[in-house]
Scaffold this motif. Structure first.
Motif, PDB file in Angstrom:
ATOM      1  N   LYS A   4      46.923 -11.621 -13.554  1.00 57.61           N
ATOM      2  CA  LYS A   4      45.122 -11.723 -13.372  1.00 57.61           C
ATOM      3  C   LYS A   4      45.202 -11.415 -12.058  1.00 57.61           C
ATOM      4  O   LYS A   4      44.606 -12.500 -11.326  1.00 57.61           O
ATOM      5  CB  LYS A   4      44.589 -13.022 -13.936  1.00 57.61           C
ATOM      6  CG  LYS A   4      44.603 -12.852 -15.489  1.00 57.61           C
ATOM      7  CD  LYS A   4      43.819 -13.939 -16.089  1.00 57.61           C
ATOM      8  CE  LYS A   4      43.995 -14.148 -17.466  1.00 57.61           C
ATOM      9  NZ  LYS A   4      43.086 -15.071 -18.069  1.00 57.61           N
ATOM     10  N   ASN A   6      42.828  -9.429  -9.974  1.00 58.34           N
ATOM     11  CA  ASN A   6      41.368  -9.308  -9.623  1.00 58.34           C
ATOM     12  C   ASN A   6      40.399  -9.939 -10.607  1.00 58.34           C
ATOM     13  O   ASN A   6      39.400  -9.430 -10.804  1.00 58.34           O
ATOM     14  CB  ASN A   6      41.063  -7.937  -9.345  1.00 58.34           C
ATOM     15  CG  ASN A   6      41.734  -7.425  -8.042  1.00 58.34           C
ATOM     16  OD1 ASN A   6      41.875  -8.086  -7.204  1.00 58.34           O
ATOM     17  ND2 ASN A   6      41.980  -6.080  -8.247  1.00 58.34           N
ATOM     18  N   ALA A   7      40.903 -11.047 -11.339  1.00 60.26           N
ATOM     19  CA  ALA A   7      40.058 -11.515 -12.414  1.00 60.26           C
ATOM     20  C   ALA A   7      39.078 -12.559 -11.811  1.00 60.26           C
ATOM     21  O   ALA A   7      39.271 -13.213 -10.896  1.00 60.26           O
ATOM     22  CB  ALA A   7      40.907 -12.294 -13.265  1.00 60.26           C
ATOM     23  N   LYS A   8      37.712 -12.498 -12.208  1.00 58.23           N
ATOM     24  CA  LYS A   8      36.941 -13.164 -11.805  1.00 58.23           C
ATOM     25  C   LYS A   8      37.034 -14.652 -12.127  1.00 58.23           C
ATOM     26  O   LYS A   8      37.384 -14.998 -13.476  1.00 58.23           O
ATOM     27  CB  LYS A   8      35.393 -12.777 -12.234  1.00 58.23           C
ATOM     28  CG  LYS A   8      34.199 -13.515 -11.599  1.00 58.23           C
ATOM     29  CD  LYS A   8      32.808 -12.953 -12.078  1.00 58.23           C
ATOM     30  CE  LYS A   8      31.774 -13.847 -11.465  1.00 58.23           C
ATOM     31  NZ  LYS A   8      30.481 -13.376 -11.789  1.00 58.23           N
ATOM     32  N   SER A  10      36.311 -18.529 -13.375  1.00 60.44           N
ATOM     33  CA  SER A  10      35.425 -18.962 -14.181  1.00 60.44           C
ATOM     34  C   SER A  10      34.461 -19.952 -13.726  1.00 60.44           C
ATOM     35  O   SER A  10      33.215 -20.065 -14.150  1.00 60.44           O
ATOM     36  CB  SER A  10      36.055 -19.905 -15.514  1.00 60.44           C
ATOM     37  OG  SER A  10      36.738 -21.204 -15.071  1.00 60.44           O
ATOM     38  N   LEU A  12      32.883 -20.522  -9.777  1.00 65.96           N
ATOM     39  CA  LEU A  12      32.864 -20.175  -8.101  1.00 65.96           C
ATOM     40  C   LEU A  12      32.946 -21.265  -7.179  1.00 65.96           C
ATOM     41  O   LEU A  12      32.715 -22.330  -7.585  1.00 65.96           O
ATOM     42  CB  LEU A  12      31.624 -19.318  -7.788  1.00 65.96           C
ATOM     43  CG  LEU A  12      31.138 -18.170  -8.767  1.00 65.96           C
ATOM     44  CD1 LEU A  12      29.821 -17.644  -8.518  1.00 65.96           C
ATOM     45  CD2 LEU A  12      32.348 -17.214  -8.539  1.00 65.96           C
ATOM     46  N   GLY A  45      35.861 -17.457   0.492  1.00 65.89           N
ATOM     47  CA  GLY A  45      35.177 -17.466  -1.051  1.00 65.89           C
ATOM     48  C   GLY A  45      33.795 -18.118  -1.012  1.00 65.89           C
ATOM     49  O   GLY A  45      32.976 -17.644  -1.581  1.00 65.89           O
ATOM     50  N   ASN A  49      30.096 -16.606  -1.718  1.00 71.05           N
ATOM     51  CA  ASN A  49      29.558 -16.947  -2.839  1.00 71.05           C
ATOM     52  C   ASN A  49      28.012 -17.472  -2.813  1.00 71.05           C
ATOM     53  O   ASN A  49      27.272 -17.651  -3.393  1.00 71.05           O
ATOM     54  CB  ASN A  49      30.255 -18.015  -3.888  1.00 71.05           C
ATOM     55  CG  ASN A  49      31.394 -17.489  -4.442  1.00 71.05           C
ATOM     56  OD1 ASN A  49      31.604 -16.066  -4.629  1.00 71.05           O
ATOM     57  ND2 ASN A  49      32.480 -18.299  -4.663  1.00 71.05           N
TER      58      ASN A  49
END
Length: 51
Positions: A4, A6-8, A10, A12, A45, A49
């Motif tokens: 995975k 480039n998986a987002k 669950s 942030l 990140g 966000n």
């Protein structure tokens, strides 16, 4: 096994979480946080966000 890349996530990354991670890393390394480390990526990140 599936990767995975480039998986987002669950949940942030929050600025508070990134602060805790960066603080713990700095304490463990005598005050420095290496470029490209998990703590640095967490901070990046969290900044993205919070926009």
């Amino acid at each position: 096994m599936t990767s995975k890349v480039n998986a987002k996530p669950s949940t942030l990354m929050t600025p508070r979480s990134a602060q805790r991670i960066q603080s713990a890393t700095a304490r463990a390394r005598g005050g420095s946080v290496p470029k490209g480390s998990f703590a640095a990526r967490a901070t990046s990140g969290a900044a993205k966000n919070s926009k």
